[in-house]
Design an enzyme around this catalytic site. Structure first.
Site: not given
Length: 168
Positions: A128, A146
């Protein structure tokens, strides 16, 4: 024209190119992040007053759900991603190619799911790097995969409202 070629040309399966673009962009960005950024908060790059680039590992799912578990969640989320990818690809094969909205939504979800599965299989975690915040509140870090999954899901939800409006 063979049956397979006809399915590809006439059904939503032809939109799988978008899933490939999402997947390649996602893993490309993650590679750049991993190669060029230091890990963790101390190495964040402040971009805007509400946004940082921040390289972190996510061992769970969305919002680090189950990230504190012993590792079994990696396989659970991988299995879920494969099932969802299979179902969405099947649904795309039943939709006409001209039905762009749902095909794009499904392709975005597939591309994002495969991007995160790639991370889980190769690294054991999801990379991330997007950190949005307001004051001291930080939204959990996330990535392009995402984002694609969420946008695709939002499109599916919006489609439900669009169809109800058309029926009136």
């Amino acid at each position: 024209m063979s049956g397979k070629a006809q399915i590809f040309k006439q059904t939503g399966v032809r939109w799988l190119w978008l899933a490939l673009v999402v997947f390649l962009a996602d893993i490309g960005i993650k590679f750049i992040v991993m190669e060029n950024m230091g890990y963790g908060w101390a190495n964040r790059i402040e971009v805007l007053p509400f946004f940082n680039l921040l390289y972190v590992h996510n061992y769970g799912a969305a919002f680090s759900f189950l990230s504190d578990q012993a590792g079994w969640q990696r396989w659970l989320f991988t299995g879920i991603a494969f099932v969802v990818t299979g179902l969405l690809t099947y649904w795309m094969s039943k939709l006409p190619a001209a039905e762009k909205w749902n095909n794009v939504a499904y392709a975005m979800i597939i591309g994002g799911a495969i991007g995160n599965v790639f991370d889980r299989m190769v690294h054991g975690f999801v990379v991330d790097y997007l950190d949005f915040y307001w004051g001291t509140y930080h939204w959990p870090a996330f990535n392009l995969a995402d984002t694609a999954i969420c946008l695709g899901a939002a499109m599916i939800i919006l489609d439900g409202f669009r169809k109800k409006e058309e029926e009136k």
